[in-house]
Design a protein around this motif. Structure first.
Motif, mmCIF file in Angstrom:
data_model
loop_
_atom_site.group_PDB
_atom_site.id
_atom_site.type_symbol
_atom_site.label_atom_id
_atom_site.label_comp_id
_atom_site.label_asym_id
_atom_site.label_seq_id
_atom_site.Cartn_x
_atom_site.Cartn_y
_atom_site.Cartn_z
ATOM 1 N N ILE A 26 -29.909 75.345 65.359
ATOM 2 C CA ILE A 26 -28.649 75.333 66.111
ATOM 3 C C ILE A 26 -27.911 76.654 65.947
ATOM 4 N N GLN A 27 -27.955 77.236 64.746
ATOM 5 C CA GLN A 27 -27.245 78.478 64.470
ATOM 6 C C GLN A 27 -28.046 79.733 64.838
ATOM 7 N N HIS A 28 -29.180 79.570 65.522
ATOM 8 C CA HIS A 28 -30.024 80.668 65.998
ATOM 9 C C HIS A 28 -30.643 81.482 64.858
ATOM 10 N N ILE A 29 -30.812 80.862 63.710
ATOM 11 C CA ILE A 29 -31.531 81.522 62.620
ATOM 12 C C ILE A 29 -33.025 81.464 62.922
ATOM 13 N N ARG A 30 -33.463 80.373 63.518
ATOM 14 C CA ARG A 30 -34.842 80.206 63.961
ATOM 15 C C ARG A 30 -34.868 80.045 65.470
ATOM 16 N N LYS A 31 -35.881 80.630 66.084
ATOM 17 C CA LYS A 31 -36.000 80.575 67.540
ATOM 18 C C LYS A 31 -36.538 79.227 68.012
ATOM 19 N N GLU A 32 -37.572 78.729 67.331
ATOM 20 C CA GLU A 32 -38.201 77.471 67.710
ATOM 21 C C GLU A 32 -37.597 76.314 66.932
ATOM 22 N N PRO A 33 -37.458 75.152 67.547
ATOM 23 C CA PRO A 33 -36.959 73.980 66.803
ATOM 24 C C PRO A 33 -37.986 73.525 65.772
ATOM 25 N N PRO A 34 -37.565 72.801 64.746
ATOM 26 C CA PRO A 34 -38.490 72.385 63.686
ATOM 27 C C PRO A 34 -39.663 71.557 64.187
ATOM 28 N N SER A 35 -39.478 70.820 65.267
ATOM 29 C CA SER A 35 -40.576 70.004 65.785
ATOM 30 C C SER A 35 -41.679 70.847 66.416
ATOM 31 N N GLN A 36 -41.392 72.102 66.772
ATOM 32 C CA GLN A 36 -42.375 72.968 67.415
ATOM 33 C C GLN A 36 -42.738 74.188 66.568
ATOM 34 N N ASP A 37 -42.022 74.433 65.499
ATOM 35 C CA ASP A 37 -42.228 75.616 64.664
ATOM 36 C C ASP A 37 -43.276 75.329 63.592
ATOM 37 N N THR A 38 -44.441 75.956 63.695
ATOM 38 C CA THR A 38 -45.520 75.706 62.730
ATOM 39 C C THR A 38 -45.181 76.270 61.358
ATOM 40 N N VAL A 39 -44.452 77.369 61.305
ATOM 41 C CA VAL A 39 -44.063 77.948 60.019
ATOM 42 C C VAL A 39 -43.166 76.982 59.258
ATOM 43 N N MET A 40 -42.199 76.399 59.937
ATOM 44 C CA MET A 40 -41.280 75.455 59.297
ATOM 45 C C MET A 40 -42.019 74.206 58.825
ATOM 46 N N GLN A 41 -42.963 73.734 59.586
ATOM 47 C CA GLN A 41 -43.710 72.541 59.206
ATOM 48 C C GLN A 41 -44.606 72.799 58.000
ATOM 49 N N ASN A 42 -45.132 74.004 57.864
ATOM 50 C CA ASN A 42 -46.033 74.325 56.757
ATOM 51 C C ASN A 42 -45.295 74.796 55.509
ATOM 52 N N LEU A 43 -44.046 75.246 55.630
ATOM 53 C CA LEU A 43 -43.323 75.759 54.477
ATOM 54 C C LEU A 43 -42.667 74.676 53.632
ATOM 55 N N THR A 44 -42.409 73.527 54.212
ATOM 56 C CA THR A 44 -41.724 72.480 53.467
ATOM 57 C C THR A 44 -42.641 71.960 52.376
ATOM 58 N N PRO A 45 -42.271 72.150 51.114
ATOM 59 C CA PRO A 45 -43.144 71.694 50.032
ATOM 60 C C PRO A 45 -43.183 70.167 49.970
ATOM 61 N N PRO A 46 -44.333 69.604 49.653
ATOM 62 C CA PRO A 46 -44.453 68.139 49.632
ATOM 63 C C PRO A 46 -43.663 67.494 48.505
ATOM 64 N N TRP A 47 -43.284 68.241 47.473
ATOM 65 C CA TRP A 47 -42.551 67.677 46.343
ATOM 66 C C TRP A 47 -41.058 67.595 46.600
ATOM 67 N N GLN A 48 -40.603 68.200 47.666
ATOM 68 C CA GLN A 48 -39.171 68.247 47.941
ATOM 69 C C GLN A 48 -38.646 66.852 48.294
ATOM 70 N N ALA A 49 -37.521 66.511 47.714
ATOM 71 C CA ALA A 49 -36.897 65.217 47.994
ATOM 72 C C ALA A 49 -36.382 65.197 49.424
ATOM 73 N N PRO A 50 -36.343 64.043 50.057
ATOM 74 C CA PRO A 50 -35.816 63.979 51.425
ATOM 75 C C PRO A 50 -34.335 64.329 51.456
ATOM 76 N N TYR A 51 -33.916 64.936 52.548
ATOM 77 C CA TYR A 51 -32.534 65.382 52.703
ATOM 78 C C TYR A 51 -31.615 64.179 52.866
ATOM 79 N N THR A 52 -30.502 64.205 52.170
ATOM 80 C CA THR A 52 -29.473 63.184 52.326
ATOM 81 C C THR A 52 -28.153 63.888 52.614
ATOM 82 N N GLU A 53 -27.297 63.217 53.341
ATOM 83 C CA GLU A 53 -26.010 63.812 53.679
ATOM 84 C C GLU A 53 -25.110 63.863 52.453
ATOM 85 N N SER A 54 -24.071 64.672 52.515
ATOM 86 C CA SER A 54 -23.112 64.784 51.425
ATOM 87 C C SER A 54 -22.254 63.530 51.377
#
Length: 138
Positions: A81-109
């Motif tokens: 949304i903030q134009h840091i990445r050109k492609e959305p996460p659903s289409q960006d292969t770099v974003m899909q491959n960079l997320t480590p499998p050990w990372q906890a799921p995101y929760t809101e504040s």
């Protein structure tokens, strides 16, 4: 400032029900291409027609909850949304491959809610509150 012509055009594109919902939530009538959704049910849109939108406001999120705040947007969608990445996460292969499998799921504040973290204190208080002793009358 929203022009009348733009509002009528977006009313015809989105339909009356969606147009009314947008006016109640974001105060603007928008019509664009559906890009994807996140794990919270938020929907993300983009309008690539440059002359219709104010520069920098052509990507937006439609929150799933009525009571919404910015921490309900996951970091990967925030970067799109903030134009840091050109492609959305659903289409960006770099974003899909960079997320480590050990990372906890995101929760809101949860700050400011009943679920917020509250530390507890094990130290004895220095000042004790006055506790009145009531004596029974005879």
């Amino acid at each position: 400032m929203v022009s009348l012509l733009r509002t009528i055009r977006n009313l015809r594109r989105a339909g009356f029900k969606e147009w009314w919902r947008q006016m109640q939530y974001i105060g603007d009538a928008k019509a664009g291409t559906y890009i994807g959704a996140d794990q919270f049910g938020n929907r993300y849109f983009e309008n690539r027609n440059g002359e219709e939108e104010i520069p920098g406001r052509h990507r937006w999120v439609d929150f799933a909850q009525h009571e919404y705040h910015a921490s309900q947007v996951p970091p990967e969608w925030h970067s799109w949304i903030q134009h840091i990445r050109k492609e959305p996460p659903s289409q960006d292969t770099v974003m899909q491959n960079l997320t480590p499998p050990w990372q906890a799921p995101y929760t809101e504040s949860l700050t400011g809610t009943r679920g917020a973290y509250r530390p507890y204190n094990t130290a004895v208080p220095k000042i004790k509150a006055w506790d009145p002793k009531i004596a029974a009358r005879s």
